[in-house]
Design a protein around this motif. Structure first.
Motif, short mmCIF file in Angstrom:
data_model
loop_
_atom_site.label_atom_id
_atom_site.label_comp_id
_atom_site.label_asym_id
_atom_site.label_seq_id
_atom_site.Cartn_x
_atom_site.Cartn_y
_atom_site.Cartn_z
N LYS A 235 5.06 -2.64 -5.26
CA LYS A 235 5.80 -3.57 -6.12
C LYS A 235 7.12 -2.96 -6.57
N THR B 38 0.16 2.98 -3.31
CA THR B 38 -0.64 2.00 -4.05
C THR B 38 0.12 0.68 -4.18
N PRO B 39 -0.59 -0.40 -4.55
CA PRO B 39 0.10 -1.68 -4.80
C PRO B 39 1.21 -1.55 -5.84
N ARG C 21 -4.62 -9.07 -1.73
CA ARG C 21 -3.60 -8.58 -2.66
C ARG C 21 -3.86 -7.15 -3.14
N LYS C 22 -5.00 -6.56 -2.76
CA LYS C 22 -5.25 -5.17 -3.07
C LYS C 22 -4.51 -4.23 -2.14
N SER C 23 -4.03 -4.75 -1.02
CA SER C 23 -3.30 -3.93 -0.05
C SER C 23 -1.85 -3.80 -0.46
N SER C 24 -1.35 -2.57 -0.50
CA SER C 24 0.05 -2.34 -0.85
C SER C 24 0.98 -2.97 0.17
N ILE D 133 1.48 -6.61 -0.48
CA ILE D 133 2.43 -6.83 -1.58
C ILE D 133 3.85 -6.92 -1.02
#
Length: 362
Positions: free
Chosen positions: A157, A152-153, A70-73, A76
């Motif tokens: 989002k 970035t994540p 979940r750290k990978s954009s 997401i």
């Protein structure tokens, strides 16, 4: 309910005359589909529905509960796409009823008709735009590998939320307003749950002229161009290294090989899911609907929907195929129901993307 549906369908199947694809020219024609065709399509969609629900739920949960993934954009965005495909699978029973058993007489309230058409349109165009974003990000990552980390994540989002809101306002909301249930009458050629009621047809014609190129045709072309450019770049890199006799480690060669395979599979899957739908919508935009009889129209739209569901079911498989890290996490989850103890050191053949829609070689 089941007895009423079966009786209506039996009367329809035994009817000696039907209509052609236009209201102005009513002629006898063979029944739209046979009972065994309806049962076959129902069985296929039922299997795809169950698989789509489970596969996308598992993929979403694996990414959501893994601190590494979940750290990978890009992951997401995959989670957002999983939500779209999950909702599409959830909508399958309503679409199945609308397209088959409720074709002549839609026994459910009007709200269900608006729900299934609105949700179907929403998830379809959300998926298209997600794949387009993945393709563009993948191309940028290949051209500017040192700058792709700026996505970035948080940006991912925001991008996902914007796509969902934009497609709802531009497309889904329109069809929620225009869709309606029309009463059965002999000689009717439309489905009982129609996406555009009679009062909205002039506006819908204008809307289709401008909306479809933006929502479907342009992204379709964009995804194809990105795939061609990426494939060209990868092949060029491999040829240059072979000519220069550059020393290349096995891991790098494997990354490039996987990238080429993934690009091929992604384009193939996307074309499987959206080609028939795009062609039909193109004929609609160009007002060429007279090319279809009621029978061929039903076959075309049903085939398009089945292929769309197949494509959406392939997505979770490609997510795992595109990343050894995600694949190991998924295996761990299926074995133990937990991903926290799964290995985190396994490298992915693509640049932190773990997605088949962005096969980016480091």
């Amino acid at each position: 309910m089941a007895e009423v549906l079966f009786r209506n369908f039996t009367e329809f199947a035994n009817s000696p005359t039907m209509v052609t694809s236009t209201e102005k020219n009513v002629e006898p024609y063979d029944m739209i589909f046979s009972l065994w065709e309806g049962v076959l399509v129902t069985a296929i969609l039922g299997i795809l529905c169950v698989f789509g629900l489970i596969a996308n739920a598992v993929t979403f949960f694996v990414i959501c509960t893994s601190k590494t993934l979940r750290k990978s954009s890009f992951n997401i965005l995959i989670m957002s796409l999983c939500v779209s495909d999950f909702l599409s699978a959830l909508n399958s029973p309503f679409q199945m009823y609308r397209r088959i058993w409720g074709f002549l007489e839609f026994e459910l309230p009007v709200g269900f008709c608006k729900f299934t058409i609105g949700l179907g349109t929403w998830t379809m165009f959300v998926t298209v735009q997600h794949i387009l974003v993945f393709s563009v990000f993948r191309l940028l990552a290949m051209q500017f590998p040192n700058k792709i980390g700026r996505i970035t994540p948080k940006i991912a989002k925001i991008t996902a939320v914007v796509i969902w809101i934009e497609v709802f306002i531009v497309s889904a909301l329109f069809y929620i307003m225009t869709s309606s249930v029309i009463p059965y009458k002999p000689g009717r050629y439309k489905t009982a749950c129609t996406s555009v009621s009679k009062d909205w047809r002039p506006i819908a014609a204008e809307y289709t002229t401008y909306a479809l190129p933006i929502l479907l045709f342009a992204p379709f072309i964009g995804i194809l161009l990105c795939a061609i450019i990426i494939t060209y770049i990868l092949i060029k890199i491999r040829k240059r290294r072979a000519t220069q006799h550059t020393t290349n480690n096995k891991q790098k060669q494997e990354q490039e090989r996987m990238a080429l395979i993934q690009v091929t599979l992604i384009v193939l899957s996307f074309f499987i899911g959206y080609s028939v739908e795009s062609v039909y919508r193109m004929t609609k935009a160009l007002d060429l609907r007279d090319l279809f009889t009621v029978r061929t129209k039903w076959v075309t739209l049903t085939t398009a929907y089945v292929l769309l569901r197949v494509s959406e079911c392939l997505n979770p498989l490609f997510y795992n195929f595109g990343s050894s890290q995600m694949r190991e996490k998924t295996k761990q989850f299926l074995r133990t129901g937990d991903v926290s103890s799964a290995p985190n050191s396994i490298s992915s053949p693509t640049m932190k993307t773990a997605s088949p829609h962005k096969t980016t070689v480091v």
